[in-house]
Design an enzyme around this catalytic site. Structure first.
Site, PDB file in Angstrom:
ATOM      1  N   SER A   7       0.862  -1.182   0.000  1.00 50.35           N
ATOM      2  CA  SER A   7       0.000   0.000   0.000  1.00 50.35           C
ATOM      3  C   SER A   7       0.893   1.225   0.000  1.00 50.35           C
ATOM      4  O   SER A   7       2.093   1.148   0.298  1.00 50.35           O
ATOM      5  CB  SER A   7      -0.935  -0.002   1.212  1.00 50.35           C
ATOM      6  OG  SER A   7      -0.200  -0.134   2.420  1.00 50.35           O
ATOM      7  N   GLU A   9       1.170   5.618   0.894  1.00 48.74           N
ATOM      8  CA  GLU A   9       0.624   6.801   1.550  1.00 48.74           C
ATOM      9  C   GLU A   9       0.947   8.038   0.738  1.00 48.74           C
ATOM     10  O   GLU A   9       2.064   8.210   0.249  1.00 48.74           O
ATOM     11  CB  GLU A   9       1.212   6.965   2.955  1.00 48.74           C
ATOM     12  CG  GLU A   9       0.669   8.195   3.684  1.00 48.74           C
ATOM     13  CD  GLU A   9       1.192   8.342   5.088  1.00 48.74           C
ATOM     14  OE1 GLU A   9       0.740   7.553   5.947  1.00 48.74           O
ATOM     15  OE2 GLU A   9       2.057   9.205   5.324  1.00 48.74           O
ATOM     16  N   ASP A 101      -0.605  15.424  14.896  1.00 47.77           N
ATOM     17  CA  ASP A 101       0.436  16.359  15.328  1.00 47.77           C
ATOM     18  C   ASP A 101      -0.190  17.684  15.734  1.00 47.77           C
ATOM     19  O   ASP A 101      -1.180  18.115  15.142  1.00 47.77           O
ATOM     20  CB  ASP A 101       1.433  16.595  14.189  1.00 47.77           C
ATOM     21  CG  ASP A 101       2.195  15.342  13.818  1.00 47.77           C
ATOM     22  OD1 ASP A 101       2.483  14.541  14.721  1.00 47.77           O
ATOM     23  OD2 ASP A 101       2.495  15.172  12.619  1.00 47.77           O
ATOM     24  N   PHE A 210      12.885  14.174   9.768  1.00 42.96           N
ATOM     25  CA  PHE A 210      11.704  13.385  10.109  1.00 42.96           C
ATOM     26  C   PHE A 210      12.002  12.487  11.306  1.00 42.96           C
ATOM     27  O   PHE A 210      11.194  12.376  12.235  1.00 42.96           O
ATOM     28  CB  PHE A 210      11.283  12.498   8.924  1.00 42.96           C
ATOM     29  CG  PHE A 210      10.708  13.237   7.758  1.00 42.96           C
ATOM     30  CD1 PHE A 210      10.085  14.456   7.916  1.00 42.96           C
ATOM     31  CD2 PHE A 210      10.779  12.701   6.479  1.00 42.96           C
ATOM     32  CE1 PHE A 210       9.541  15.141   6.836  1.00 42.96           C
ATOM     33  CE2 PHE A 210      10.245  13.363   5.383  1.00 42.96           C
ATOM     34  CZ  PHE A 210       9.625  14.594   5.571  1.00 42.96           C
ATOM     35  N   HIS A 259       3.821  -1.072   3.753  1.00 47.44           N
ATOM     36  CA  HIS A 259       3.142   0.210   3.540  1.00 47.44           C
ATOM     37  C   HIS A 259       4.213   1.269   3.280  1.00 47.44           C
ATOM     38  O   HIS A 259       5.028   1.567   4.159  1.00 47.44           O
ATOM     39  CB  HIS A 259       2.324   0.583   4.780  1.00 47.44           C
ATOM     40  CG  HIS A 259       1.516   1.836   4.619  1.00 47.44           C
ATOM     41  ND1 HIS A 259       0.401   1.912   3.816  1.00 47.44           N
ATOM     42  CD2 HIS A 259       1.667   3.077   5.169  1.00 47.44           C
ATOM     43  CE1 HIS A 259      -0.116   3.127   3.877  1.00 47.44           C
ATOM     44  NE2 HIS A 259       0.640   3.865   4.681  1.00 47.44           N
TER      45      HIS A 259
END
Length: 288
Positions: A7, A9, A101, A210, A259
């Site tokens: 999958s 994102e 967030d 990140f 993912h």
């Protein structure tokens, strides 16, 4: 044994150019037959309407199942559940339920008095509707706000007990990080599927930022490797090798789904999926 599934994102576009970039990304990855794609919220819920529009458009134009992100940030319970109802009306049956967030400049998450206090409360409310398959977040490396060792496992169990049926992890750099977390979850009685979140490294400096924000531990050997690779102009080769090796280790140890966090840039993700041999037979036949 069934073939592994994948999958992707995406994040919703904030400009016309970004819209073209998103659709180029989707077209570039669609042929890989993802079992679903997900669309994120911005920090503080800043892209709420854009997320909804992207979810509806992707589903309408491609027919791919879309998992819509939904957070607890800056919305009342009523507003949040209204958004969920809009998703259901649009044919969306999968939601990724997250705390979210905090808004830019905030010193941390603050729940509204009329809002959901945490992701477990959000999951419980969504589960009560009976309209959604609910995925949640999970942290193989400790969340920056984790108060004690094991807090991330305890929180995941709380969300699963509230009605979530699967979890998608934050990205990590070593397969053993995921295996240790998976073992601890199993020991805690968590039997829901845990999908490893994979971040192909497209910008080493960006990934380091990140990682600092989400608590993902960077192995010193990998950091040294990218310092050398950037000097020699081989960052892309190292990134492809690292990501493919990581995914191979996961698949070899029984992981059934990957993912990918694409950042709306398809090339590295596509190359990794091809390198892993996870290309649908129809695609190979067309190439031949």
């Amino acid at each position: 044994m069934p073939a592994p599934t994948i999958s992707f994102e995406f994040f919703p576009p904030k400009s016309l150019d970004a819209s073209f970039q998103l659709w180029d990304t989707i077209k570039s990855l669609q042929h890989l037959d993802p079992s679903f794609v997900s669309v994120t919220y911005g920090a503080g819920g800043t892209t709420r309407q854009l997320t909804h529009e992207a979810v509806e458009t992707i589903r309408g134009r491609t027919g791919i199942e879309v998992a819509a992100h939904l957070t607890c940030v800056d919305a009342s319970r009523e507003e949040t559940l209204e958004i969920a109802e809009r998703y259901a009306a649009a044919g969306v049956s999968k939601i990724v339920a997250l705390r979210g967030d905090p808004p830019a400049g905030a010193d941390g998450f603050r729940a509204r008095e009329d809002g959901f206090a945490n992701s477990a409360e959000l999951v419980e409310a969504l589960a009560e509707t009976g309209k959604f398959e609910i995925a949640v977040g999970a942290y193989p490396d400790p969340h920056p706000e984790a108060g004690y060792d094991g807090a991330d496992v305890d929180w995941l169990k709380r969300k699963i007990d509230a009605g979530a049926t699967s979890a998608i992890t934050q990205f990590f750099f070593e397969a053993e990080t995921f295996f240790r977390f998976r073992d601890r979850c199993a020991k805690a009685g968590i039997d829901a599927q845990i999908l490893p979140g994979i971040l192909p490294i497209q910008s080493w400096n960006g990934v380091k930022k990140f990682a600092a924000r989400c608590g993902a531990r960077i192995p010193s050997a990998l950091e040294r490797g990218f310092e050398t690779a950037e000097r020699d102009g081989r960052s892309d080769l190292l990134a492809l090798t690292h990501c493919t090796t990581l995914c191979t280790r996961l698949l070899d140890e029984g992981v059934e789904h990957l993912h990918f966090y694409t950042l709306n840039r398809p090339d590295m993700t596509r190359e990794v999926v091809h390198a892993l041999g996870l290309v649908p037979p129809a695609v190979l036949e067309n190439v031949a």
